[in-house]
Design an enzyme around this catalytic site. Structure first.
Site, mmCIF file in Angstrom:
data_model
loop_
_atom_site.group_PDB
_atom_site.id
_atom_site.type_symbol
_atom_site.label_atom_id
_atom_site.label_comp_id
_atom_site.label_asym_id
_atom_site.label_seq_id
_atom_site.Cartn_x
_atom_site.Cartn_y
_atom_site.Cartn_z
ATOM 1 N N GLU A 2 -0.995 -3.529 0.555
ATOM 2 C CA GLU A 2 -0.586 -2.540 -0.435
ATOM 3 C C GLU A 2 -0.736 -3.008 -1.876
ATOM 4 O O GLU A 2 -0.829 -2.187 -2.786
ATOM 5 C CB GLU A 2 0.866 -2.126 -0.205
ATOM 6 C CG GLU A 2 1.909 -3.173 -0.504
ATOM 7 C CD GLU A 2 3.323 -2.621 -0.342
ATOM 8 O OE1 GLU A 2 4.059 -2.631 -1.330
ATOM 9 O OE2 GLU A 2 3.665 -2.170 0.764
ATOM 10 N N HIS B 79 5.356 3.194 -1.008
ATOM 11 C CA HIS B 79 6.469 2.294 -1.326
ATOM 12 C C HIS B 79 7.475 2.986 -2.250
ATOM 13 O O HIS B 79 7.878 2.450 -3.283
ATOM 14 C CB HIS B 79 5.953 1.003 -1.986
ATOM 15 C CG HIS B 79 6.847 -0.182 -1.732
ATOM 16 N ND1 HIS B 79 6.368 -1.407 -1.344
ATOM 17 C CD2 HIS B 79 8.191 -0.316 -1.825
ATOM 18 C CE1 HIS B 79 7.380 -2.258 -1.214
ATOM 19 N NE2 HIS B 79 8.496 -1.611 -1.495
ATOM 20 N N ARG C 239 8.684 -4.163 5.037
ATOM 21 C CA ARG C 239 7.552 -4.923 4.500
ATOM 22 C C ARG C 239 6.320 -4.638 5.349
ATOM 23 O O ARG C 239 6.379 -4.588 6.563
ATOM 24 C CB ARG C 239 7.856 -6.426 4.479
ATOM 25 C CG ARG C 239 8.837 -6.853 3.400
ATOM 26 C CD ARG C 239 8.231 -6.699 2.011
ATOM 27 N NE ARG C 239 9.146 -7.100 0.943
ATOM 28 C CZ ARG C 239 9.922 -6.254 0.275
ATOM 29 N NH1 ARG C 239 9.917 -4.961 0.598
ATOM 30 N NH2 ARG C 239 10.706 -6.683 -0.693
#
Length: 332
Positions: A263, A295, A234
């Site tokens: 993000e 990601h 994360r």
């Protein structure tokens, strides 16, 4: 059952539609993320399917409950973006996919380590321009290096097994020690000791109040000069401003991030024709020893299949008054 999806891309729709042949649910797909700006568009839906950057705040959950939504299915493992207390208040059942493909994320962490170390991305571009010089491409042997693994859940365990194959000394920190890993040679140590001894640190812990900005100005001082930091977990585990200073001072020798604090404004979108209003990510990407991916650590065919299959099974069982097969999948 009618299910409204948010933050979807073509690959999400492909996998969910194919696996829906078993269930025959009615799907509505939105590409936008879920938040106050779109929540009122949900109509006559029994369930919401959300992803990592959707905003399931008390306000949003209240509107969903008032519009008849009964279930929230997170098609991911993390749930730090969900107000669980509000979900209980409104009587919403929330499920997730606790383990879809630990190997996918662990293997991506390894890919980032190898890329940063052996500079294969730079070599690829160099050779395409007929430049076969090796200057500036020197790396180091992973064999014999000390790897620090923060978090030994499903992904951390998979990563530890992989790094054992490279002949690395493996240090781990977790609130709960894994006996199988200890038996396999992984040494559990206090976090401060892991920080001070590891040549490479890979983060595999969830985002909580205790782990937010785990990597910060104070903890960076404990790290070995030239350390490699990898984050596929994360974004908020790392204080971006602090790690930028660490890069400037050369205390941080390498940084690989598949996640980023801000993000939700950037990732999963094509912004190639856009001027980014994010100075921090622009600065990060300007460093030659920084690797950023969007990601994608989870993004394998096997993982997508498991995510869709588990999500639909969870919804099916909840709609029948049953618990998910995996107890860890039920949040509320």
């Amino acid at each position: 059952m009618k299910v409204t999806f948010f933050s979807t891309k073509p690959y999400d729709r492909e996998f969910f539609r194919r696996l829906n042949e078993v269930y025959s649910f009615d799907f509505v797909f939105y590409e936008t993320h879920l938040g106050p700006h779109i929540v009122n568009a949900v109509e006559e839906s029994d369930a919401i399917c959300a992803f990592v950057n959707d905003k399931l705040t008390a306000e949003v959950l209240g509107v969903l409950a008032n519009r008849g939504v009964k279930y929230i299915a997170m098609r991911c493992a993390g749930f730090n973006n969900v107000d669980l207390d509000a979900a209980r208040k409104y009587g919403l059942r929330i499920c997730r996919v606790p383990a879809y493909s630990p190997e996918a994320v662990a293997e991506h962490a390894l890919a980032m380590i190898l890329t940063l170390n052996r500079k294969t991305h730079k070599a690829y571009n160099r050779v395409r321009e007929q430049n076969f010089s090796l200057n500036g491409l020197m790396g180091f042997n992973l064999h014999g290096k000390t790897i620090g693994i923060v978090g030994t859940g499903n992904i951390g365990r998979a990563f530890a097994r992989i790094m054992g194959g490279f002949g690395c000394e493996r240090l781990a920190y977790d609130l709960y020690e894994d006996e199988a890993l200890s038996t396999a040679g992984v040494q559990y140590v206090p976090l401060a000791e892991l920080f001070s001894r590891a040549d490479i640190i890979s983060l595999h812990c969830p985002l909580t109040e205790d782990t937010k900005h785990l990597i910060n100005a104070a903890s960076l001082k404990l790290l070995k000069p030239g350390v490699m930091l990898i984050n596929t977990s994360r974004g908020q585990l790392i204080d971006t401003a602090a790690v930028l200073e660490g890069l400037r001072s050369k205390h941080v020798g390498y940084l690989g991030i598949d996640v980023y604090e801000q993000e939700e404004k950037l990732f999963f979108r094509d912004l190639s024709q856009t001027i980014l209003n994010d100075d921090a990510i622009q600065l990060l990407m300007s460093f030659p020893n920084v690797l950023v991916t969007g990601h994608q650590a989870f993004f394998t065919a096997e993982a997508m299949e498991e995510i869709a299959s588990t999500t639909l099974m969870n919804l099916s069982r909840l709609s029948q008054g049953l618990e998910p097969e995996n107890p860890a999948a039920l949040l509320v």
